[in-house]
Design an enzyme around this catalytic site. Structure first.
Site, short mmCIF file in Angstrom:
data_model
loop_
_atom_site.label_atom_id
_atom_site.label_comp_id
_atom_site.label_asym_id
_atom_site.label_seq_id
_atom_site.Cartn_x
_atom_site.Cartn_y
_atom_site.Cartn_z
N HIS A 189 0.23 5.37 55.10
CA HIS A 189 -0.01 6.60 54.33
C HIS A 189 -1.39 7.15 54.66
CE1 HIS A 189 0.56 9.44 51.10
NE2 HIS A 189 -0.69 9.20 50.72
N MET A 227 10.59 9.45 56.00
CA MET A 227 10.41 10.31 54.83
C MET A 227 11.53 10.14 53.79
SD MET A 227 7.64 11.44 55.85
CE MET A 227 7.13 12.75 54.76
N ARG A 228 11.97 8.91 53.57
CA ARG A 228 12.97 8.66 52.54
C ARG A 228 12.49 7.51 51.67
NH1 ARG A 228 16.71 12.20 51.93
NH2 ARG A 228 18.13 10.66 51.07
#
Ligand code: GRF
Length: 215
Positions: free
Chosen positions: A109, A90-91
């Site tokens: 995704h 999540m970066r």
């Protein structure tokens, strides 16, 4: 043998799908290291349980995004990693990171990109009222959830779906699709096609049958 690393931030169910496929002998690659940016990430435990090297590099310990990414790069390079798989990482990665692994960083995704990028892709699909959504595995370029598509799988939206039920089917589809792509990468069946000036770059994902000359 293709050497790859996995970056994760949380549960790591997609990492688990890769680990299970490797244990079953379905992926002819070398998973050198799993890195998480959150000490509590279950992904670290999953890697260790499978006998893989697992390391936490907390992003909060670094003064800048560039410094954090530089640490990721040096750690992955020390493992001679060729490809980097983002499995729920999540970066956003900097250009500095991406330039070290050109067209060899892969993200997953839970929507059919370019629809519904960013967070809450399942809820976005429900809010819009689409009847079909799905998941995408793509190469990472600068920007969020952009970059050439490698593979996609469709998931039907049911009238009685809520976010939880839809995400649960999306996760199942993701697990299969990611394993298919990692398998393909390890068998050199994922080819980057640079675009002509003004055109998008694309990816050709050769299915096993076309490699073997099948139908
Ligand atoms: C997946 O839905 C992936 O598409 C998104 O983050 C989630 C990670 O799930 N980028 P898990 O940690 O692999 O269970």
């Amino acid at each position: 043998m293709v050497r790859f690393g996995v970056l994760a931030s949380g549960n790591g169910s997609n990492l688990q799908a890769i680990l299970d496929a490797m244990a079953a002998g379905e992926i002819a690659g070398d998973l050198r290291i799993v890195i998480a940016n959150q000490p509590t990430a279950k992904a670290l435990q999953r890697a260790e349980n499978a006998g893989k090297k697992a390391l936490c590099i907390p992003h909060r310990d670094y003064a800048s995004r560039a410094a954090f990414d530089a640490k990721l790069v040096s750690t992955l390079k020390a493992e001679q990693v060729d490809w980097v798989i983002l499995a729920g990482f999540m970066r956003l990665l900097t250009k500095g990171f991406l330039d070290e692994f050109p067209n060899r960083v892969v993200n997953l995704h839970p929507s059919l990109l370019p629809a519904f990028p960013g967070v809450n892709a399942g809820q976005q699909a429900l809010d819009y009222g689409v009847k079909l959504t799905g998941c995408t595995v793509h190469l990472v370029s600068e920007g969020m959830d952009s970059g050439p598509v490698i593979a996609q799988a469709a998931v039907r939206v049911r009238d009685d779906d809520d976010e939880q039920s839809l995400m649960s089917r999306l996760h199942q589809a993701e697990h299969q699709l990611l394993v298919e792509v990692v398998k393909g990468i390890c068998e050199s069946r994922v080819e980057f096609r640079p675009g002509a000036p003004g055109e998008r770059a694309k990816v050709r994902f050769l299915r096993r049958s076309s490699v073997n000359g099948g139908p």
